[in-house]
Design a protein around this motif. Structure first.
Motif, mmCIF file in Angstrom:
data_model
loop_
_atom_site.group_PDB
_atom_site.id
_atom_site.type_symbol
_atom_site.label_atom_id
_atom_site.label_comp_id
_atom_site.label_asym_id
_atom_site.label_seq_id
_atom_site.Cartn_x
_atom_site.Cartn_y
_atom_site.Cartn_z
ATOM 1 N N HIS A 72 1.074 -1.575 0.112
ATOM 2 C CA HIS A 72 -0.070 -0.238 0.024
ATOM 3 C C HIS A 72 1.043 1.237 -0.466
ATOM 4 O O HIS A 72 0.026 2.634 -0.429
ATOM 5 C CB HIS A 72 -1.453 0.502 0.713
ATOM 6 C CG HIS A 72 -2.228 -0.782 1.701
ATOM 7 N ND1 HIS A 72 -3.425 -0.769 0.132
ATOM 8 C CD2 HIS A 72 -2.083 -2.112 0.910
ATOM 9 C CE1 HIS A 72 -4.533 -1.916 0.178
ATOM 10 N NE2 HIS A 72 -3.681 -2.606 0.893
ATOM 11 N N GLN A 73 2.662 1.583 0.016
ATOM 12 C CA GLN A 73 2.725 2.873 -0.069
ATOM 13 C C GLN A 73 2.674 3.342 0.795
ATOM 14 O O GLN A 73 2.940 4.822 0.346
ATOM 15 C CB GLN A 73 3.702 2.649 -1.454
ATOM 16 C CG GLN A 73 3.698 1.769 -2.472
ATOM 17 C CD GLN A 73 4.071 1.934 -3.619
ATOM 18 O OE1 GLN A 73 3.265 3.228 -4.109
ATOM 19 N NE2 GLN A 73 4.781 1.580 -4.362
ATOM 20 N N LYS A 95 -0.365 4.544 2.181
ATOM 21 C CA LYS A 95 -1.264 4.744 2.082
ATOM 22 C C LYS A 95 -3.228 3.630 2.004
ATOM 23 O O LYS A 95 -2.034 2.737 1.703
ATOM 24 C CB LYS A 95 -1.770 5.516 0.121
ATOM 25 C CG LYS A 95 -3.484 5.938 0.713
ATOM 26 C CD LYS A 95 -3.453 6.220 -1.081
ATOM 27 C CE LYS A 95 -5.058 7.211 -1.262
ATOM 28 N NZ LYS A 95 -5.018 7.417 -3.200
ATOM 29 N N THR A 115 -7.151 2.849 3.067
ATOM 30 C CA THR A 115 -8.388 3.863 3.636
ATOM 31 C C THR A 115 -9.067 2.881 4.337
ATOM 32 O O THR A 115 -10.180 3.289 5.197
ATOM 33 C CB THR A 115 -9.288 4.442 2.867
ATOM 34 O OG1 THR A 115 -9.102 3.012 1.899
ATOM 35 C CG2 THR A 115 -8.322 5.077 1.447
ATOM 36 N N THR A 138 -8.278 7.841 10.839
ATOM 37 C CA THR A 138 -8.527 7.900 8.981
ATOM 38 C C THR A 138 -8.462 6.864 8.245
ATOM 39 O O THR A 138 -9.183 6.805 7.019
ATOM 40 C CB THR A 138 -7.093 8.019 8.508
ATOM 41 O OG1 THR A 138 -5.902 7.579 8.697
ATOM 42 C CG2 THR A 138 -7.002 9.593 8.385
ATOM 43 N N ASP A 184 -7.089 0.167 -1.756
ATOM 44 C CA ASP A 184 -6.429 0.814 -0.522
ATOM 45 C C ASP A 184 -6.681 0.033 0.607
ATOM 46 O O ASP A 184 -7.099 0.327 2.032
ATOM 47 C CB ASP A 184 -7.223 2.059 -0.451
ATOM 48 C CG ASP A 184 -6.087 3.396 -1.704
ATOM 49 O OD1 ASP A 184 -5.820 3.185 -1.917
ATOM 50 O OD2 ASP A 184 -6.559 4.470 -1.817
ATOM 51 N N PHE A 197 0.465 2.852 9.962
ATOM 52 C CA PHE A 197 0.193 3.603 8.755
ATOM 53 C C PHE A 197 -0.507 4.984 9.776
ATOM 54 O O PHE A 197 -0.642 6.341 9.108
ATOM 55 C CB PHE A 197 -1.546 3.646 8.786
ATOM 56 C CG PHE A 197 -1.049 2.088 7.280
ATOM 57 C CD1 PHE A 197 -0.244 3.032 5.648
ATOM 58 C CD2 PHE A 197 -0.853 1.307 7.570
ATOM 59 C CE1 PHE A 197 -0.256 1.913 4.974
ATOM 60 C CE2 PHE A 197 -1.101 -0.204 6.113
ATOM 61 C CZ PHE A 197 -0.598 -0.065 5.735
#
Length: 325
Positions: free
Chosen positions: A17-18, A20, A22, A49, A71, A148
């Motif tokens: 996911h480098q 990122k 959600t 988030t 994501d 994250f």
């Protein structure tokens, strides 16, 4: 060994996911789905988030979340590794572009064919709960949130993970007399209400549907300790048995309120208190997330003693694996 598997899975997910992400979803059936509840609750309580969801595999297949995509991370568990709905859920998650983390006891599981990260866990040693899927998934979820969102209590959680097996080892011996007494006193009951709150509500539900209904063919209902006062308490009397899971953490006050009412209006009440059983050895900032791990082990002792007095093996089934469904 499981810690290394968790670290590898988290690293693979983070690299994929480098930085990122959600959403993190959890999908399974029955006891495996119950094992995911605390991780889902943890994200709802702590993530700022990242959104989450907790799905029966069949529902996930038929109504996948709209946000599911590149994501997303999806945890998927099947003890056998071949539960058809769960394997299909993993396949759909991958088709949507999500990174899948598959957990199973079976190294030859079909589930692993649709798992980007594979965790084959150990099973059978009740005193090593860190190797069970509930603790493994919670550990991975905490690490993902640290990665994250820089979750602030990750160190405290790691410390708790190091202590939980010690707590569990003591608890198994501690509860032997009370679980035997419980089985003797309640052996002729056919209906149980199981109360719990916070991250522990998942195991109130799990003990009800898996241990009592599936494994002992007893009627049962799980009730949230807070919701108890918004309808269910109207059936309370001195003849109905209640099992109350009294957890540590922010929702303990909900359990205490239910306990006070039951002490006044009921007679058949079994309170399983995480604090009394030594979970306060773990830091208050994270102990609530270890309550379900403790309750799982303790409730296994309760169901084993019921099975003994009923002469009803925990493995016998009428329908599961016997007929088409």
């Amino acid at each position: 060994m499981e810690i290394n598997k968790v670290n590898k899975a988290v690293k693979l997910a983070a690299n994929h996911h480098q930085g990122k992400i959600t959403s993190i979803y959890f999908t399974a059936c029955g006891g495996s789905l119950v094992d995911f509840y605390v991780s889902k609750y943890f994200l709802e309580a702590e993530a700022k988030t990242i959104t989450t969801g907790w799905y029966n595999s069949s529902e996930f297949v038929n109504v996948p979340p709209a946000k599911l995509g590149e994501d997303s991370i999806v945890f998927i568990c099947s003890h056998s590794g071949n539960t058809p709905e769960t394997v299909e859920a993993a396949k759909i998650a991958q088709e949507k572009g999500a990174f899948t983390i598959g957990l199973t006891f079976n190294k030859n599981a079909n589930l692993l064919n649709y798992s980007n990260a594979k965790i084959v866990y150990e099973w059978g040693n009740e005193e090593e709960v860190v190797n069970n899927p509930m603790a493994i998934t919670l550990d991975a979820t905490v690490k993902l949130l640290q990665n994250f969102e820089n979750y602030q209590y990750a160190v405290d959680f790691d410390d708790g993970l190091k202590k939980i097996d010690t707590v569990i080892s003591r608890v198994i011996r501690q509860v032997q007399p009370r679980t035997k007494k419980f089985a003797q006193v309640y052996q002729n009951e056919t209906m149980f209400y199981v109360l719990g709150s916070g991250p522990s509500f998942g195991h109130a539900y799990g003990f009800s549907i898996c241990s009592l209904m599936e494994m002992q063919w007893l009627n049962s209902s799980a009730i949230h300790s807070g919701e108890y006062f918004h309808g269910p308490f109207e059936v309370t009397d001195k003849n109905l048995p209640y099992i109350l899971l009294k957890s540590l953490g922010r929702t303990r006050v909900l359990d205490e309120r239910a306990e006070r009412f039951l002490a006044k209006y009921a007679q058949k009440v079994e309170v399983v208190d995480a604090k009394e059983l030594g979970l306060d050895l773990i830091d208050d900032k994270v102990s609530e997330y270890f309550s379900p791990i403790l309750f799982y082990t303790v409730l296994c002792e309760y169901r084993a003693k019921l099975a003994a007095v009923h002469d009803h093996s925990l493995d016998v089934r009428r329908y599961m694996g016997k007929v088409e469904y």
